[in-house]
Design a protein around this motif. Structure first.
Motif, PDB file in Angstrom:
ATOM      1  N   GLU A   1       3.920   5.283  -6.095  1.00  0.00           N
ATOM      2  CA  GLU A   1       3.643   5.218  -7.534  1.00  0.00           C
ATOM      3  C   GLU A   1       2.696   6.323  -7.973  1.00  0.00           C
ATOM      4  OE1 GLU A   1       3.355   1.153  -9.609  1.00  0.00           O
ATOM      5  OE2 GLU A   1       2.694   0.724  -7.568  1.00  0.00           O
ATOM      6  N   LYS A   2       1.704   6.596  -7.154  1.00  0.00           N
ATOM      7  CA  LYS A   2       0.687   7.595  -7.488  1.00  0.00           C
ATOM      8  C   LYS A   2       1.244   9.016  -7.475  1.00  0.00           C
ATOM      9  CE  LYS A   2      -3.717   9.443  -5.747  1.00  0.00           C
ATOM     10  NZ  LYS A   2      -4.741   9.308  -4.670  1.00  0.00           N
TER      11      LYS A   2
ATOM     12  N   LYS B   1       2.112   1.856  -3.438  1.00  0.00           N
ATOM     13  CA  LYS B   1       1.066   2.427  -4.302  1.00  0.00           C
ATOM     14  C   LYS B   1       0.990   3.938  -4.124  1.00  0.00           C
ATOM     15  CE  LYS B   1      -1.876  -1.695  -4.585  1.00  0.00           C
ATOM     16  NZ  LYS B   1      -3.150  -2.326  -4.159  1.00  0.00           N
TER      17      LYS B   1
ATOM     18  N   ASN C   1       0.817  -1.212   0.000  1.00  0.00           N
ATOM     19  CA  ASN C   1       0.000   0.000   0.000  1.00  0.00           C
ATOM     20  C   ASN C   1       0.851   1.262   0.000  1.00  0.00           C
ATOM     21  OD1 ASN C   1      -2.647  -1.245   0.062  1.00  0.00           O
ATOM     22  ND2 ASN C   1      -2.190  -1.869   2.142  1.00  0.00           N
TER      23      ASN C   1
END
Length: 225
Positions: A162-163, A159, A156
């Motif tokens: 990455e975002k 992520k 998580n």
């Protein structure tokens, strides 16, 4: 003649002096912004590397069924970096009025601190300088379960990276940060952009969701189970 135009001359000089000092303030603010942006870029690069390498390391541990001296030390130290950087930039965001401290718990900091302490206890807080690939501990069923929880949390966190961070990718469960992409995107005015605030907020959101999903107050309840 001078007396006749004294008010106009004084007014004109006042405008010139005011513009002069405003320009000095602008240049000082710009230099300060560039200095803070340079440090911010370095720290955000470091926390992103920590998130990427933690994710990869947990995957390697689960695949091999063991923890090496190198892996335990890196997980301990990378989480210390996450603690320091999320703490420092939460305060900067609050000071710049980008973040309301009353509504932000910084669960990332709190839980990364406990994870760092967990790995610190496994390494006895030693700094290993030789035989780094030596097996420090073989996973049993209990430790395997703990690592799986930690890996899920880091899935998580990755992520969130990455975002919000340019250059982060995850291919076939192997994450990486492209330094060239990162450096080309973040420049001298990084402090005025929102990506670093978005990263800290998104990390906190994902940590909170993880804790709520397992109905725990913090990761320590899993680590000490």
């Amino acid at each position: 003649m001078i007396k006749k135009y004294y008010k106009q001359i004084s007014y004109g000089l006042s405008i010139v002096i005011l513009l002069f000092f405003l320009n000095i303030q602008y240049q000082e603010k710009k230099m300060y912004e560039e200095h803070i942006s340079q440090k911010l870029n370095s720290d955000i690069h470091r926390i992103t590397i920590s998130l990427v390498n933690n994710y990869n390391t947990y995957g390697e541990i689960l695949d091999s069924g063991k923890v090496t001296k190198r892996q335990a030390s890196l997980l301990r130290d990378y989480n210390r970096d996450i603690v320091r950087i999320t703490d420092e930039y939460e305060r900067i965001a609050v000071n710049f009025n980008h973040l309301n401290n009353a509504n932000f718990n910084n669960e990332t900091l709190n839980n990364a601190q406990k994870i760092s302490s967990f790995w610190g206890s496994i390494t006895n807080w030693e700094d290993y300088f030789d035989e780094l690939d030596e097996t420090l501990i073989v996973l049993d069923s209990e430790l395997t379960e703990i690592i799986e929880y930690l890996w899920e949390l880091h899935v998580n966190w990755l992520k969130a990276a990455e975002k919000n961070i340019s250059g982060v990718s995850n291919t076939n469960n192997h994450a990486k940060l492209d330094g060239l992409v990162f450096n080309s995107y973040y420049g001298k005015d990084s402090i005025s952009k929102s990506f670093w605030i978005d990263l800290i907020v998104d990390l906190d959101d994902k940590t909170t969701i993880f804790l709520n999903d397992y109905e725990i107050a913090n990761i320590e309840e899993i680590l000490n189970n």
